[in-house]
Design an enzyme around this catalytic site. Structure first.
Site, PDB file in Angstrom:
ATOM      1  N   MET A  31      55.614  -4.352 -59.836  1.00 28.75           N
ATOM      2  CA  MET A  31      54.940  -3.282 -59.104  1.00 28.75           C
ATOM      3  C   MET A  31      55.477  -1.918 -59.538  1.00 28.75           C
ATOM      4  O   MET A  31      55.302  -0.920 -58.825  1.00 28.75           O
ATOM      5  CB  MET A  31      55.114  -3.486 -57.602  1.00 28.75           C
ATOM      6  CG  MET A  31      54.486  -4.806 -57.143  1.00 28.75           C
ATOM      7  SD  MET A  31      54.093  -4.841 -55.398  1.00 28.75           S
ATOM      8  CE  MET A  31      55.704  -4.643 -54.682  1.00 28.75           C
ATOM      9  N   GLY A  32      56.121  -1.866 -60.701  1.00 33.72           N
ATOM     10  CA  GLY A  32      56.581  -0.576 -61.216  1.00 33.72           C
ATOM     11  C   GLY A  32      57.855  -0.090 -60.544  1.00 33.72           C
ATOM     12  O   GLY A  32      58.569  -0.868 -59.917  1.00 33.72           O
ATOM     13  N   GLU A  36      66.869  -1.903 -63.960  1.00 31.59           N
ATOM     14  CA  GLU A  36      67.491  -2.873 -64.871  1.00 31.59           C
ATOM     15  C   GLU A  36      67.104  -4.320 -64.541  1.00 31.59           C
ATOM     16  O   GLU A  36      67.118  -5.172 -65.418  1.00 31.59           O
ATOM     17  CB  GLU A  36      69.017  -2.736 -64.853  1.00 31.59           C
ATOM     18  CG  GLU A  36      69.530  -1.591 -65.718  1.00 31.59           C
ATOM     19  CD  GLU A  36      69.264  -1.803 -67.214  1.00 31.59           C
ATOM     20  OE1 GLU A  36      69.464  -2.927 -67.709  1.00 31.59           O
ATOM     21  OE2 GLU A  36      68.847  -0.843 -67.882  1.00 31.59           O
ATOM     22  N   HIS A  38      64.113  -5.402 -63.572  1.00 34.04           N
ATOM     23  CA  HIS A  38      62.851  -5.611 -64.300  1.00 34.04           C
ATOM     24  C   HIS A  38      63.106  -5.715 -65.802  1.00 34.04           C
ATOM     25  O   HIS A  38      62.529  -6.563 -66.491  1.00 34.04           O
ATOM     26  CB  HIS A  38      61.888  -4.450 -64.060  1.00 34.04           C
ATOM     27  CG  HIS A  38      61.478  -4.239 -62.627  1.00 34.04           C
ATOM     28  ND1 HIS A  38      61.851  -3.133 -61.905  1.00 34.04           N
ATOM     29  CD2 HIS A  38      60.727  -5.002 -61.791  1.00 34.04           C
ATOM     30  CE1 HIS A  38      61.328  -3.214 -60.682  1.00 34.04           C
ATOM     31  NE2 HIS A  38      60.650  -4.332 -60.587  1.00 34.04           N
ATOM     32  N   GLY A 148      61.957 -12.843 -61.153  1.00 40.69           N
ATOM     33  CA  GLY A 148      63.365 -12.714 -60.779  1.00 40.69           C
ATOM     34  C   GLY A 148      63.733 -13.647 -59.633  1.00 40.69           C
ATOM     35  O   GLY A 148      62.945 -13.873 -58.715  1.00 40.69           O
ATOM     36  N   GLN A 154      59.436 -16.204 -53.450  1.00 39.17           N
ATOM     37  CA  GLN A 154      58.275 -15.886 -54.290  1.00 39.17           C
ATOM     38  C   GLN A 154      58.276 -16.757 -55.554  1.00 39.17           C
ATOM     39  O   GLN A 154      57.235 -17.286 -55.964  1.00 39.17           O
ATOM     40  CB  GLN A 154      58.303 -14.409 -54.668  1.00 39.17           C
ATOM     41  CG  GLN A 154      57.328 -14.004 -55.756  1.00 39.17           C
ATOM     42  CD  GLN A 154      57.349 -12.518 -55.994  1.00 39.17           C
ATOM     43  OE1 GLN A 154      56.758 -11.769 -55.213  1.00 39.17           O
ATOM     44  NE2 GLN A 154      58.022 -12.056 -57.035  1.00 39.17           N
TER      45      GLN A 154
HETATM   46  P1  AMP Z   1      58.688  -6.082 -58.036  1.00 35.09           P
HETATM   47  O1  AMP Z   1      58.341  -4.946 -58.931  1.00 35.09           O
HETATM   48  O2  AMP Z   1      59.677  -5.760 -56.977  1.00 35.09           O
HETATM   49  O3  AMP Z   1      57.475  -6.826 -57.536  1.00 35.09           O
HETATM   50  O4  AMP Z   1      59.450  -7.119 -58.958  1.00 35.09           O
HETATM   51  C1  AMP Z   1      58.879  -7.587 -60.144  1.00 35.09           C
HETATM   52  C2  AMP Z   1      59.705  -8.715 -60.676  1.00 35.09           C
HETATM   53  O5  AMP Z   1      61.025  -8.268 -60.940  1.00 35.09           O
HETATM   54  C3  AMP Z   1      59.821  -9.883 -59.693  1.00 35.09           C
HETATM   55  O6  AMP Z   1      59.741 -11.104 -60.396  1.00 35.09           O
HETATM   56  C4  AMP Z   1      61.184  -9.664 -59.106  1.00 35.09           C
HETATM   57  O7  AMP Z   1      61.787 -10.852 -58.638  1.00 35.09           O
HETATM   58  C5  AMP Z   1      61.939  -9.112 -60.287  1.00 35.09           C
HETATM   59  N1  AMP Z   1      63.119  -8.377 -59.847  1.00 35.09           N
HETATM   60  C6  AMP Z   1      63.169  -7.369 -58.942  1.00 35.09           C
HETATM   61  N2  AMP Z   1      64.435  -6.975 -58.745  1.00 35.09           N
HETATM   62  C7  AMP Z   1      65.215  -7.770 -59.531  1.00 35.09           C
HETATM   63  C8  AMP Z   1      66.620  -7.873 -59.747  1.00 35.09           C
HETATM   64  N3  AMP Z   1      67.492  -7.073 -59.129  1.00 35.09           N
HETATM   65  N4  AMP Z   1      67.055  -8.805 -60.634  1.00 35.09           N
HETATM   66  C9  AMP Z   1      66.178  -9.624 -61.264  1.00 35.09           C
HETATM   67  N5  AMP Z   1      64.843  -9.573 -61.095  1.00 35.09           N
HETATM   68  C10 AMP Z   1      64.374  -8.666 -60.244  1.00 35.09           C
END
Ligand code: AMP
Length: 279
Positions: A31-32, A36, A38, A148, A154
């Site tokens: 979601m942008g 680190e 991401h 992640g 999820q």
């Molecule tokens: P989001 O943008 O929050 O929807 O996250 C996008 C992807 O990045 C998802 O698969 C999250 O689980 C992963 N993600 C977000 N934060 C982290 C983190 N601190 N470490 C590893 N993966 C992450």
């Protein structure tokens, strides 16, 4: 050169060319407001695939709270610069109307693993996630998709739907990336005021302490109750849940005999944080 694409038609054309050349395609859905965490997924995708697509889409249907959606950080120019530097091939950043055109009427519902924890506290959240992820798999035709472990439930929901719906994508779960003080990186961390930011690492610290006690054979219920009390003392106002669950099915776990996971959601300042660790 990284291309920024906004329509499914352009994306499909691009991917068709890659597939005709026998290239393996990886996708990293986000979601942008990239950090680190991401970028670690992007690097895993770069290692595992010939071509990498990162999607940036703040998916309205997975927000159960309109204020959370309105406040969600949007930093597309900075995101694009980071992704170009990582050698990403395509940034796919569609608008809401491209993803949900007039007449859109379908929904993917994953029973079981979606129900507890986040599913209970955020009604509709996982239906939104499951639907958009299924669409992104259809749009990108990716061979591998990177998620992640930060969002553990999820990740289990996505694995379930891929298996159940026979989607030909390999789901890769990547380790949680943390700040040096242990706070899991999150796009929502920028909303923490300085005091809350200073207190927030207690979330991970208390998870670790709890996991250690459980591994040492302590009884589950009192250890979890102590951890909730510790979170409140550390400055967390609401503790939505702090639970020991089986790792894959997320069923209540009464011992650490089987692979188990500690999962927590708690609010500090006005920011709701989630985290989890293996036990
Ligand atoms: P989001 O943008 O929050 O929807 O996250 C996008 C992807 O990045 C998802 O698969 C999250 O689980 C992963 N993600 C977000 N934060 C982290 C983190 N601190 N470490 C590893 N993966 C992450």
């Amino acid at each position: 050169m990284m291309q920024i694409l906004r329509t499914v038609a352009e994306l499909r054309t691009r991917v068709r060319g890659w597939k005709a050349d026998g290239r393996q395609v990886g996708v990293v859905p986000t979601m942008g407001a990239l950090h680190e965490g991401h970028l670690s997924l992007v690097r895993a995708a770069k290692r595992g695939c010939d071509r990498v697509i990162v999607t940036v889409f703040v998916n309205p249907t997975q927000f159960n709270n309109p204020e959370d959606l309105a406040k969600y950080p949007r930093t597309e120019a900075a995101d694009a610069a980071l992704l170009a530097e990582e050698g990403v091939d395509v940034l796919f950043a569609p608008g809401p109307d491209e993803v949900y055109p007039a007449g859109f009427a379908s929904q993917v519902i994953v029973n079981g693993v979606s129900a507890p924890l986040e599913g209970e506290r955020r009604p509709g959240h996982f239906e939104g996630v499951a639907t958009v992820v299924t669409k992104l798999f259809g749009m990108t035709q990716a061979d591998r998709a990177y998620f992640g472990q930060k969002d553990w439930q999820q990740l289990q929901v996505v694995k379930r739907l891929v298996a159940d719906l026979n989607i030909s994508v390999e789901v890769v779960g990547c380790e949680t990336i943390r700040e040096p003080d242990g706070l899991a990186m999150s796009s929502r961390n920028v909303r923490l005021d300085p005091l809350s930011r200073a207190q927030a690492p207690a979330l991970h610290r208390i998870l670790q302490k709890t996991a250690q006690a459980l591994r040492g054979g302590a009884e589950v219920a009192p250890v979890l109750a102590q951890a909730v009390a510790d979170l409140r003392l550390a400055g967390f106002s609401d503790v939505d849940y702090l639970e020991l669950r089986t790792a894959a099915m997320l069923e209540p776990a009464t011992s650490v005999a089987q692979p188990a996971r500690l999962l927590v959601a708690a609010t500090i300042g006005d920011v709701r944080l989630i985290d989890n660790i293996p036990v």
